[in-house]
Design an enzyme around this catalytic site. Structure first.
Site, mmCIF file in Angstrom:
data_model
loop_
_atom_site.group_PDB
_atom_site.id
_atom_site.type_symbol
_atom_site.label_atom_id
_atom_site.label_comp_id
_atom_site.label_asym_id
_atom_site.label_seq_id
_atom_site.Cartn_x
_atom_site.Cartn_y
_atom_site.Cartn_z
ATOM 1 C CE LYS A 1 42.786 72.181 53.599
ATOM 2 N NZ LYS A 1 41.765 72.657 52.614
ATOM 3 C CB THR B 1 46.775 69.795 52.772
ATOM 4 O OG1 THR B 1 48.201 69.879 52.791
ATOM 5 C CG2 THR B 1 46.275 69.999 54.193
ATOM 6 C CG ASP B 2 51.420 66.961 51.860
ATOM 7 O OD1 ASP B 2 51.105 68.093 52.264
ATOM 8 O OD2 ASP B 2 52.474 66.729 51.229
ATOM 9 C CD GLU B 3 51.257 72.023 55.355
ATOM 10 O OE1 GLU B 3 51.022 72.494 56.481
ATOM 11 O OE2 GLU B 3 51.799 72.675 54.454
ATOM 12 C CE1 TYR C 1 45.998 75.318 54.915
ATOM 13 C CE2 TYR C 1 47.932 73.931 55.170
ATOM 14 C CZ TYR C 1 46.831 74.317 54.436
ATOM 15 O OH TYR C 1 46.551 73.714 53.227
ATOM 16 C CB ALA D 1 41.358 76.701 52.530
ATOM 17 C CG ASN E 1 49.328 71.706 44.003
ATOM 18 O OD1 ASN E 1 48.358 71.720 43.276
ATOM 19 N ND2 ASN E 1 49.540 70.697 44.838
HETATM 20 P P1 NAD Z 1 45.037 80.121 47.743
HETATM 21 O O1 NAD Z 1 45.331 80.775 49.055
HETATM 22 O O2 NAD Z 1 45.860 80.477 46.556
HETATM 23 O O3 NAD Z 1 43.516 80.392 47.336
HETATM 24 C C1 NAD Z 1 42.483 80.317 48.268
HETATM 25 C C2 NAD Z 1 41.226 80.898 47.615
HETATM 26 O O4 NAD Z 1 40.133 80.741 48.552
HETATM 27 C C3 NAD Z 1 41.328 82.397 47.322
HETATM 28 O O5 NAD Z 1 40.783 82.686 46.052
HETATM 29 C C4 NAD Z 1 40.486 83.045 48.412
HETATM 30 O O6 NAD Z 1 39.884 84.282 48.025
HETATM 31 C C5 NAD Z 1 39.437 81.957 48.649
HETATM 32 N N1 NAD Z 1 38.829 82.049 49.977
HETATM 33 C C6 NAD Z 1 39.465 82.193 51.168
HETATM 34 N N2 NAD Z 1 38.563 82.263 52.158
HETATM 35 C C7 NAD Z 1 37.328 82.123 51.574
HETATM 36 C C8 NAD Z 1 36.002 82.092 52.069
HETATM 37 N N3 NAD Z 1 35.738 82.244 53.362
HETATM 38 N N4 NAD Z 1 34.998 81.897 51.197
HETATM 39 C C9 NAD Z 1 35.240 81.768 49.852
HETATM 40 N N5 NAD Z 1 36.470 81.820 49.343
HETATM 41 C C10 NAD Z 1 37.501 81.980 50.182
HETATM 42 O O7 NAD Z 1 45.081 78.572 48.046
HETATM 43 P P2 NAD Z 1 45.609 77.365 47.125
HETATM 44 O O8 NAD Z 1 47.059 77.216 47.305
HETATM 45 O O9 NAD Z 1 45.024 77.489 45.779
HETATM 46 O O10 NAD Z 1 44.913 76.131 47.880
HETATM 47 C C11 NAD Z 1 43.588 75.727 47.542
HETATM 48 C C12 NAD Z 1 43.194 74.559 48.404
HETATM 49 O O11 NAD Z 1 44.106 73.479 48.203
HETATM 50 C C13 NAD Z 1 43.214 74.851 49.893
HETATM 51 O O12 NAD Z 1 42.120 74.194 50.482
HETATM 52 C C14 NAD Z 1 44.526 74.253 50.367
HETATM 53 O O13 NAD Z 1 44.436 73.862 51.721
HETATM 54 C C15 NAD Z 1 44.646 73.061 49.453
HETATM 55 N N6 NAD Z 1 46.000 72.573 49.154
HETATM 56 C C16 NAD Z 1 46.947 73.455 48.699
HETATM 57 C C17 NAD Z 1 48.210 72.973 48.338
HETATM 58 C C18 NAD Z 1 49.277 73.902 47.813
HETATM 59 O O14 NAD Z 1 50.413 73.462 47.625
HETATM 60 N N7 NAD Z 1 48.986 75.172 47.540
HETATM 61 C C19 NAD Z 1 48.493 71.605 48.461
HETATM 62 C C20 NAD Z 1 47.497 70.747 48.947
HETATM 63 C C21 NAD Z 1 46.253 71.248 49.270
HETATM 64 O O1 DAU Z 2 51.969 70.299 51.494
HETATM 65 C C1 DAU Z 2 50.835 70.997 51.063
HETATM 66 C C2 DAU Z 2 50.871 72.414 51.593
HETATM 67 O O2 DAU Z 2 51.902 73.094 50.884
HETATM 68 C C3 DAU Z 2 49.542 73.132 51.441
HETATM 69 O O3 DAU Z 2 48.585 72.489 52.238
HETATM 70 C C4 DAU Z 2 49.668 74.612 51.840
HETATM 71 O O4 DAU Z 2 48.452 75.289 51.571
HETATM 72 C C5 DAU Z 2 50.780 75.231 51.019
HETATM 73 O O5 DAU Z 2 50.957 76.586 51.387
HETATM 74 C C6 DAU Z 2 52.081 74.463 51.201
HETATM 75 O O6 DAU Z 2 52.580 74.601 52.535
HETATM 76 P P1 DAU Z 2 54.147 74.807 52.851
HETATM 77 O O7 DAU Z 2 54.269 75.408 54.196
HETATM 78 O O8 DAU Z 2 54.913 73.578 52.565
HETATM 79 O O9 DAU Z 2 54.489 75.871 51.681
HETATM 80 P P2 DAU Z 2 55.354 77.227 51.678
HETATM 81 O O10 DAU Z 2 55.500 77.616 50.248
HETATM 82 O O11 DAU Z 2 54.843 78.230 52.646
HETATM 83 O O12 DAU Z 2 56.776 76.737 52.200
HETATM 84 C C7 DAU Z 2 57.488 75.692 51.556
HETATM 85 C C8 DAU Z 2 58.789 75.471 52.321
HETATM 86 O O13 DAU Z 2 59.635 76.617 52.132
HETATM 87 C C9 DAU Z 2 58.596 75.335 53.830
HETATM 88 O O14 DAU Z 2 59.542 74.388 54.320
HETATM 89 C C10 DAU Z 2 58.944 76.727 54.363
HETATM 90 C C11 DAU Z 2 59.982 77.224 53.382
HETATM 91 N N1 DAU Z 2 60.004 78.702 53.160
HETATM 92 C C12 DAU Z 2 58.831 79.308 52.822
HETATM 93 C C13 DAU Z 2 58.810 80.678 52.597
HETATM 94 C C14 DAU Z 2 57.515 81.379 52.237
HETATM 95 C C15 DAU Z 2 61.193 79.398 53.238
HETATM 96 O O15 DAU Z 2 62.262 78.823 53.521
HETATM 97 N N2 DAU Z 2 61.171 80.757 53.020
HETATM 98 C C16 DAU Z 2 60.022 81.426 52.712
HETATM 99 O O16 DAU Z 2 60.078 82.681 52.548
#
Ligand code: NAD
Ligand code: DAU
Length: 340
Positions: A157, A125-127, A153, A83, A183
């Site tokens: 999702k 995602t919880d979003e 985003y 994603a 995470n």
């Molecule tokens: P990330 O951005 O670190 O990694 C995304 C990966 O997907 C990358 O390796 C990228 O190259 C690949 N990708 C992107 N577009 C693609 C495509 N068209 N085809 C194949 N691969 C592709 O993301 P993450 O933080 O590891 O999140 C992974 C999944 O978990 C996502 O679906 C995200 O919505 C979900 N999620 C993330 C969090 C979080 O806190 N990071 C929480 C809940 C759910």
């Molecule tokens: O809740 C799950 C989601 O968590 C996933 O679905 C998303 O893929 C993941 O990116 C994450 O989303 P958030 O928007 O919560 O994460 P982010 O790390 O971008 O931001 C966390 C919080 O910190 C948010 O309230 C915005 C704030 N923030 C973020 C950045 C990058 C700042 O204050 N300063 C910053 O520079």
């Protein structure tokens, strides 16, 4: 058992691959990843030579490539992590979020329908639930909370999440969906809050906190998320949605202060900048269902997980320094250059 893990060169997908290869050495794991800016082949270097692992560079939107892979590998399970995952980027340019997150999910499920599958798992995602107010700490997201999204985003999702459930009801595709909270841990791309603050603090750069820093996120150590998905694909009920979260709500500003303290850096680095558009206030998961049905509980306490994470960034400077010295620099300048 053959499992296709999409997005496995990213943060959570790579941690999931490491977990699966370690836990099930007899499984064949295939990583399908387009290697966008967020995907890093160096992350997978330790498993590249494992005979039970294969890396395939392709987009989940590329129907021909995806069908070709299914014909070669006959997967039993698909876990779709791939994603566009960064909310701020979705505010700048929504299009690719719709293409990858919605249409890519459709291609993966069409392949599963065409070639047959035991399980398709969607990493949602919880979003998708939108946000909760700060003054109602009694409220939590359950699986029954209505979908109510805020950013391009989260809307993309949520579309994918609903499409997966539609494929189950309409075509009988054996799906499961998980909706996890934020995470943190190793290999987290440094555009996200925790790794960005660690990298900036280590470089004595300003720590850009959006708005007043009072927004709350519910943080879970990445390995706990991976273990939850492992349980769901093996023991979860087809057609069901599972929330994943560890009741670990924290204000952004408290996280940033903690990182300063752990690294011995002054809080004077903290800089309050313009808020994110449509910024969600509070996320908080109720994980009762996955606990009661599958026995899942988070294992890593935040106090330990954040120490482990900071140590990982200290021990693996090359990994993130290579990222922030490349294309990321122009991203950073664009997003933070004039943000006051
Ligand atoms: P990330 O951005 O670190 O990694 C995304 C990966 O997907 C990358 O390796 C990228 O190259 C690949 N990708 C992107 N577009 C693609 C495509 N068209 N085809 C194949 N691969 C592709 O993301 P993450 O933080 O590891 O999140 C992974 C999944 O978990 C996502 O679906 C995200 O919505 C979900 N999620 C993330 C969090 C979080 O806190 N990071 C929480 C809940 C759910
Ligand atoms: O809740 C799950 C989601 O968590 C996933 O679905 C998303 O893929 C993941 O990116 C994450 O989303 P958030 O928007 O919560 O994460 P982010 O790390 O971008 O931001 C966390 C919080 O910190 C948010 O309230 C915005 C704030 N923030 C973020 C950045 C990058 C700042 O204050 N300063 C910053 O520079």
């Amino acid at each position: 058992m053959t499992i296709i893990v999409t997005g496995g060169a990213g943060f959570i997908g790579s941690n999931f691959i490491f977990h699966m290869l370690k836990t099930y050495p007899e499984y064949r794991i295939i990583c399908l990843d387009a290697l966008t800016y967020a995907g890093n082949l160096s992350t997978l270097k330790d498993v590249m030579d494992n005979p039970n692992f294969r890396f395939v560079k392709a987009s989940i939107t590329d129907r021909e490539a995806v069908y070709g892979l299914f014909e070669e590998e006959h997967p039993d399970v698909v876990v779709n992590f791939a994603a566009e995952s960064h909310v701020d980027r979705s505010i700048e340019n929504p299009s690719v979020f719709l293409e990858t997150n919605i249409l890519g999910t459709q291609v993966m499920m069409d392949a599963c329908r065409k070639y047959g599958i035991k399980r398709y798992h969607q990493v949602s995602t919880d979003e998708v639930y939108g946000d909760l107010p700060l003054d109602r700490p009694d409220l939590f997201f359950t699986e029954e909370t209505p979908i109510h999204t805020s950013s391009p985003y989260s809307a993309s999702k949520a579309s994918a999440d609903l499409l997966v459930q539609a494929y189950h009801r309409t075509f009988g595709l054996p799906v499961t969906v998980s909706r996890c909270s934020n995470n943190y841990g190793p290999y987290h791309f440094p555009e996200k809050l925790i790794p960005l603050m660690i990298a900036n603090a280590l470089n004595d750069k300003p720590l850009p906190v959006y708005g007043k820093g009072e927004n709350v996120r519910d943080w879970l150590y990445v390995e706990d998320h991976c273990k939850a998905i492992d349980l769901i694909i093996h023991k979860g009920t087809v057609g069901e949605v599972y929330n994943i979260g560890g009741h670990n709500e924290m204000k952004n500003i408290d996280i940033v202060r903690l990182i300063c303290k752990e690294l011995g850096k002054p809080e004077s680095l903290i800089t309050y900048v313009a808020d994110r558009k449509g910024h969600d206030m509070r996320y908080a998961i109720d994980p009762t269902k996955i606990h009661n049905e599958l026995g899942w509980l988070p294992e890593t306490k935040f106090a330990d997980g954040i120490k482990k994470t900071i140590k990982w960034y200290l021990d693996n400077r090359q990994w993130w320094e290579e990222i922030i010295s490349g294309e990321y620099q122009s991203y950073y300048e664009k997003m933070y250059g004039n943000r006051s």
